[in-house]
Scaffold this motif. Structure first.
Motif, PDB file in Angstrom:
ATOM      1  N   PRO A  45       0.833  -1.207   0.000  1.00 45.16           N
ATOM      2  CA  PRO A  45       0.000   0.000   0.000  1.00 45.16           C
ATOM      3  C   PRO A  45       0.866   1.254   0.000  1.00 45.16           C
ATOM      4  CG  PRO A  45       0.203  -0.826   2.225  1.00 45.16           C
ATOM      5  CD  PRO A  45       0.990  -1.778   1.344  1.00 45.16           C
ATOM      6  N   PHE A  46       0.222   2.391   0.070  1.00 46.66           N
ATOM      7  CA  PHE A  46       0.933   3.657   0.250  1.00 46.66           C
ATOM      8  C   PHE A  46       1.809   3.578   1.499  1.00 46.66           C
ATOM      9  CE2 PHE A  46       0.535   7.787   2.620  1.00 46.66           C
ATOM     10  CZ  PHE A  46       1.537   8.452   1.932  1.00 46.66           C
ATOM     11  N   LEU A  47       3.081   3.920   1.336  1.00 46.26           N
ATOM     12  CA  LEU A  47       4.024   3.840   2.446  1.00 46.26           C
ATOM     13  C   LEU A  47       4.064   5.161   3.205  1.00 46.26           C
ATOM     14  CD1 LEU A  47       6.962   1.993   0.649  1.00 46.26           C
ATOM     15  CD2 LEU A  47       5.184   1.006   2.118  1.00 46.26           C
ATOM     16  N   ARG A  48       3.711   5.084   4.468  1.00 46.55           N
ATOM     17  CA  ARG A  48       3.776   6.259   5.339  1.00 46.55           C
ATOM     18  C   ARG A  48       5.145   6.340   5.996  1.00 46.55           C
ATOM     19  NH1 ARG A  48      -1.332   4.578   4.741  1.00 46.55           N
ATOM     20  NH2 ARG A  48      -2.948   6.188   4.633  1.00 46.55           N
ATOM     21  N   ALA A  49       5.411   7.458   6.654  1.00 41.59           N
ATOM     22  CA  ALA A  49       6.735   7.676   7.242  1.00 41.59           C
ATOM     23  C   ALA A  49       7.134   6.538   8.179  1.00 41.59           C
ATOM     24  CB  ALA A  49       6.751   9.006   7.984  1.00 41.59           C
ATOM     25  N   ALA A  50       6.163   6.046   8.957  1.00 37.34           N
ATOM     26  CA  ALA A  50       6.469   4.978   9.918  1.00 37.34           C
ATOM     27  C   ALA A  50       6.834   3.667   9.229  1.00 37.34           C
ATOM     28  CB  ALA A  50       5.278   4.767  10.847  1.00 37.34           C
ATOM     29  N   ASP A  51       6.495   3.538   7.948  1.00 40.39           N
ATOM     30  CA  ASP A  51       6.804   2.312   7.216  1.00 40.39           C
ATOM     31  C   ASP A  51       8.240   2.274   6.699  1.00 40.39           C
ATOM     32  OD1 ASP A  51       4.159   1.377   7.498  1.00 40.39           O
ATOM     33  OD2 ASP A  51       3.525   2.617   5.802  1.00 40.39           O
ATOM     34  N   LEU A  52       8.946   3.395   6.834  1.00 46.46           N
ATOM     35  CA  LEU A  52      10.325   3.483   6.356  1.00 46.46           C
ATOM     36  C   LEU A  52      11.237   3.830   7.524  1.00 46.46           C
ATOM     37  CD1 LEU A  52       9.701   5.485   3.059  1.00 46.46           C
ATOM     38  CD2 LEU A  52      10.058   3.025   3.295  1.00 46.46           C
ATOM     39  N   PRO A  53      11.496   2.877   8.398  1.00 48.45           N
ATOM     40  CA  PRO A  53      12.330   3.156   9.568  1.00 48.45           C
ATOM     41  C   PRO A  53      13.750   3.519   9.161  1.00 48.45           C
ATOM     42  CG  PRO A  53      11.969   0.792   9.337  1.00 48.45           C
ATOM     43  CD  PRO A  53      11.077   1.463   8.346  1.00 48.45           C
ATOM     44  N   GLY A  54      14.348   4.367   9.988  1.00 47.31           N
ATOM     45  CA  GLY A  54      15.738   4.750   9.738  1.00 47.31           C
ATOM     46  C   GLY A  54      15.907   5.993   8.904  1.00 47.31           C
ATOM     47  N   VAL A  55      14.778   6.614   8.469  1.00 50.33           N
ATOM     48  CA  VAL A  55      14.879   7.824   7.655  1.00 50.33           C
ATOM     49  C   VAL A  55      15.250   9.015   8.542  1.00 50.33           C
ATOM     50  CG1 VAL A  55      13.616   9.440   6.189  1.00 50.33           C
ATOM     51  CG2 VAL A  55      13.223   6.992   5.970  1.00 50.33           C
ATOM     52  N   ALA A  56      16.166   9.833   8.051  1.00 53.40           N
ATOM     53  CA  ALA A  56      16.522  11.075   8.741  1.00 53.40           C
ATOM     54  C   ALA A  56      15.566  12.161   8.268  1.00 53.40           C
ATOM     55  CB  ALA A  56      17.960  11.468   8.436  1.00 53.40           C
ATOM     56  N   PHE A  57      14.753  12.678   9.174  1.00 52.52           N
ATOM     57  CA  PHE A  57      13.758  13.682   8.797  1.00 52.52           C
ATOM     58  C   PHE A  57      14.264  15.112   8.982  1.00 52.52           C
ATOM     59  CE2 PHE A  57      11.161   9.921   9.571  1.00 52.52           C
ATOM     60  CZ  PHE A  57      10.422   9.899   8.419  1.00 52.52           C
ATOM     61  N   ALA A  58      15.473  15.270   9.414  1.00 51.46           N
ATOM     62  CA  ALA A  58      16.061  16.607   9.547  1.00 51.46           C
ATOM     63  C   ALA A  58      17.542  16.516   9.199  1.00 51.46           C
ATOM     64  CB  ALA A  58      15.881  17.134  10.974  1.00 51.46           C
ATOM     65  N   GLU A  59      18.093  17.630   8.756  1.00 48.75           N
ATOM     66  CA  GLU A  59      19.496  17.644   8.350  1.00 48.75           C
ATOM     67  C   GLU A  59      20.432  17.312   9.504  1.00 48.75           C
ATOM     68  OE1 GLU A  59      20.386  21.323   6.512  1.00 48.75           O
ATOM     69  OE2 GLU A  59      19.036  21.030   4.802  1.00 48.75           O
ATOM     70  N   THR A  60      19.961  17.567  10.719  1.00 52.33           N
ATOM     71  CA  THR A  60      20.807  17.320  11.889  1.00 52.33           C
ATOM     72  C   THR A  60      20.781  15.866  12.328  1.00 52.33           C
ATOM     73  OG1 THR A  60      18.960  17.959  13.318  1.00 52.33           O
ATOM     74  CG2 THR A  60      20.538  19.689  12.717  1.00 52.33           C
ATOM     75  N   GLU A  61      19.867  15.062  11.733  1.00 47.85           N
ATOM     76  CA  GLU A  61      19.736  13.670  12.147  1.00 47.85           C
ATOM     77  C   GLU A  61      20.605  12.758  11.281  1.00 47.85           C
ATOM     78  OE1 GLU A  61      15.669  12.582  11.883  1.00 47.85           O
ATOM     79  OE2 GLU A  61      15.000  13.914  13.491  1.00 47.85           O
ATOM     80  N   ASP A  62      21.024  11.657  11.884  1.00 47.25           N
ATOM     81  CA  ASP A  62      21.709  10.616  11.134  1.00 47.25           C
ATOM     82  C   ASP A  62      20.671   9.605  10.648  1.00 47.25           C
ATOM     83  OD1 ASP A  62      24.218  11.717  11.596  1.00 47.25           O
ATOM     84  OD2 ASP A  62      24.412  10.695  13.530  1.00 47.25           O
ATOM     85  N   GLY A  63      20.891   9.072   9.469  1.00 48.08           N
ATOM     86  CA  GLY A  63      19.962   8.069   8.969  1.00 48.08           C
ATOM     87  C   GLY A  63      19.942   8.024   7.460  1.00 48.08           C
ATOM     88  N   LEU A  64      18.993   7.273   6.928  1.00 50.87           N
ATOM     89  CA  LEU A  64      18.874   7.076   5.484  1.00 50.87           C
ATOM     90  C   LEU A  64      18.103   8.218   4.839  1.00 50.87           C
ATOM     91  CD1 LEU A  64      17.750   3.318   5.542  1.00 50.87           C
ATOM     92  CD2 LEU A  64      20.080   4.181   5.222  1.00 50.87           C
ATOM     93  N   THR A  65      18.379   8.450   3.573  1.00 49.25           N
ATOM     94  CA  THR A  65      17.520   9.346   2.807  1.00 49.25           C
ATOM     95  C   THR A  65      16.233   8.596   2.489  1.00 49.25           C
ATOM     96  OG1 THR A  65      18.345   8.623   0.661  1.00 49.25           O
ATOM     97  CG2 THR A  65      19.552  10.416   1.749  1.00 49.25           C
ATOM     98  N   VAL A  66      15.213   9.326   2.053  1.00 48.20           N
ATOM     99  CA  VAL A  66      13.956   8.688   1.697  1.00 48.20           C
ATOM    100  C   VAL A  66      14.178   7.670   0.578  1.00 48.20           C
ATOM    101  CG1 VAL A  66      11.670   9.077   0.713  1.00 48.20           C
ATOM    102  CG2 VAL A  66      12.558  10.625   2.451  1.00 48.20           C
ATOM    103  N   MET A  67      14.992   8.041  -0.405  1.00 51.41           N
ATOM    104  CA  MET A  67      15.260   7.130  -1.514  1.00 51.41           C
ATOM    105  C   MET A  67      15.930   5.848  -1.022  1.00 51.41           C
ATOM    106  SD  MET A  67      14.940   7.168  -4.931  1.00 51.41           S
ATOM    107  CE  MET A  67      15.247   8.818  -5.562  1.00 51.41           C
ATOM    108  N   GLU A  68      16.904   5.995  -0.153  1.00 55.72           N
ATOM    109  CA  GLU A  68      17.607   4.820   0.381  1.00 55.72           C
ATOM    110  C   GLU A  68      16.663   3.933   1.186  1.00 55.72           C
ATOM    111  OE1 GLU A  68      22.050   6.858   0.922  1.00 55.72           O
ATOM    112  OE2 GLU A  68      20.587   6.875   2.560  1.00 55.72           O
ATOM    113  N   ALA A  69      15.808   4.569   1.996  1.00 56.48           N
ATOM    114  CA  ALA A  69      14.881   3.801   2.823  1.00 56.48           C
ATOM    115  C   ALA A  69      13.839   3.085   1.959  1.00 56.48           C
ATOM    116  CB  ALA A  69      14.191   4.720   3.822  1.00 56.48           C
ATOM    117  N   ALA A  70      13.336   3.771   0.925  1.00 54.11           N
ATOM    118  CA  ALA A  70      12.353   3.142   0.036  1.00 54.11           C
ATOM    119  C   ALA A  70      12.972   1.982  -0.726  1.00 54.11           C
ATOM    120  CB  ALA A  70      11.792   4.181  -0.931  1.00 54.11           C
ATOM    121  N   ARG A  71      14.213   2.166  -1.176  1.00 56.69           N
ATOM    122  CA  ARG A  71      14.894   1.085  -1.895  1.00 56.69           C
ATOM    123  C   ARG A  71      15.123  -0.115  -0.969  1.00 56.69           C
ATOM    124  NH1 ARG A  71      18.386   3.843  -4.182  1.00 56.69           N
ATOM    125  NH2 ARG A  71      17.598   3.766  -6.321  1.00 56.69           N
TER     126      ARG A  71
END
Length: 409
Positions: free
Chosen positions: A141-167
């Motif tokens: 289904p449509f993937l919400r933010a919670a469906d892509l764990p590890g995404v960095a939602f701010a520049e100050t955060e460490d984590g994956l980009t949306v593209m990396e998390a979706a892939r």
């Protein structure tokens, strides 16, 4: 095996206050006929079944009536519904215990076992002639933010980009599915915006996850033999046809008037998938007057007189009106247009007035120097703003109204 891919029904949509329910009823009748004519084995509905997350009882009844008709016409048909960003995810899944007894599967949310996606909750077998699985659907289904764990939602955060998390999400779930199904064909659904896909202005919400609204089609692993997408309303293919949007069922906005709406028919031989677009006539006309450009108000009455009425008032043509205002204020032009439309056999989808400013007035505005507040009067600013907005000078009653308001201050 033959598959029909459709999406973006938007049941419950209204256009300028006009219900589209009668149009949906006609579309579903047409779709039922196609399921029989094309001998469809699998129906994929890739999201945005409903137009909003709180569909009315009438909208839900319309969906269930359509599904029942499809099954009556094609008893062995397997139906897979995956949720979109407009859909109420849990409500979409609520009838699943009943659905599954009829070969209908609704997936509105991502199911997990701990930190891992529960692939078996998303894998749906489609039986062949001998009753054994002939292919599998990986319903995403449509993937919400919670469906892509590890995404960095701010520049100050460490984590994956949306593209990396979706892939990563798609790589992991497809790998898990492949272990279950072996070498059988695998078709996935999805509801998102792929980069390179063409949007419809005014019809589709931009899906934002972590500030990104489009992902590359290469997030879908090559193991997927076809990806049935929803969200973009224009029928279009990406990745050499392996990734495709079927498009919406009929125009949802003025930007869709040139689309060839319909569904995608898939022919599956082994793991070879070929697709073709089958156009479906609109249940009701959707017109732009004029077809291109704009028209003066004087020409609208003649254009409306050429429109043929529908026997069913709920299927009367929906019309978008594009007018030119020269001397009159746009609000006055709209009022006169609405009076003409009330007596016409149409449903008004929208009226826009395009202002053309006389050259002498435009020159006046350009030549007027920018003044400080100390160097001008409120009424002068009002006159300039009126000119800029309406393309004509304010009349005496406009000035009188302004002076009344200014005097109250």
């Amino acid at each position: 095996m033959r598959v029909l891919h459709t999406a973006d029904w938007h049941i419950g949509q209204t256009l300028n206050g006009w219900s589209r329910e009668a149009e949906h009823q006609v579309f579903f009748e047409q779709l039922a006929d196609i399921l029989v004519e094309e001998e469809i084995d699998l129906l994929l509905i890739a999201g945005d079944v409903f137009d909003n997350t709180n569909p009315s009882g009438e909208s839900q009844k319309l969906l269930y009536k359509a599904l029942a008709e499809f099954k009556q016409r094609r008893p062995d048909l397997v139906i897979v519904i995956s949720g979109g960003n407009h859909d109420p995810a849990l409500r979409l899944e609520a009838p699943n215990d009943l659905f599954q007894g009829f070969g209908i599967h609704a997936i509105g949310t991502v199911r997990r076992l701990g930190a891992t996606v529960d692939v078996n909750s998303h894998l749906i077998p489609v039986p062949g002639a001998n009753g054994d699985p002939a292919l599998y659907v990986l319903a995403i289904p449509f993937l919400r933010a919670a469906d892509l764990p590890g995404v960095a939602f701010a520049e100050t955060e460490d984590g994956l980009t949306v593209m990396e998390a979706a892939r990563k999400f798609h790589t992991d779930i497809v790998a898990a599915a492949a272990k279950v199904i072996g070498d059988l064909p695998l078709i996935a659904t999805g509801h998102l915006h792929c980069a390179g896909g063409l949007e419809s202005e005014g019809a589709e919400r931009r899906i934002l996850i972590g500030g990104s609204h489009a992902v590359s089609p290469d997030i879908f692993p090559e193991r997927l033999d076809y990806v049935a997408l929803g969200h973009l309303h224009r029928p279009q293919s990406l990745a050499d046809g392996r990734v495709r949007y079927s498009g919406s069922c009929f125009p949802m906005s003025a930007s869709e008037l040139r689309y060839k709406h319909g569904v995608t028919i898939l022919e599956i031989q082994g793991r070879t998938v070929t697709s073709r677009h089958r156009e479906i006539p609109w249940p009701a006309q959707v017109l732009r007057l004029p077809e291109t450009g704009t028209m003066p108000l004087e020409e609208l009455e003649k254009a409306l007189s050429l429109i043929v009425d529908s026997p069913d008032p709920s299927l009367r043509p929906l019309v978008y009106i594009e007018l030119t205002a020269t001397k009159e204020v746009p609000a006055v032009v709209i009022g006169k247009a609405e009076a003409l439309l009330r007596d016409a056999p149409v449903r008004t989808a929208g009226i826009r007035v395009h202002r053309t400013m006389p050259e002498e007035l435009e020159a006046t505005l350009v030549a007027t120097p920018t003044l400080s507040l100390k160097e001008t009067q409120p009424e002068d600013l009002f006159v300039k703003a009126f000119l800029s907005c309406h393309g004509t000078a304010p009349e005496a009653h406009h000035l009188a109204a302004f002076r009344d308001v200014a005097g109250e201050g």
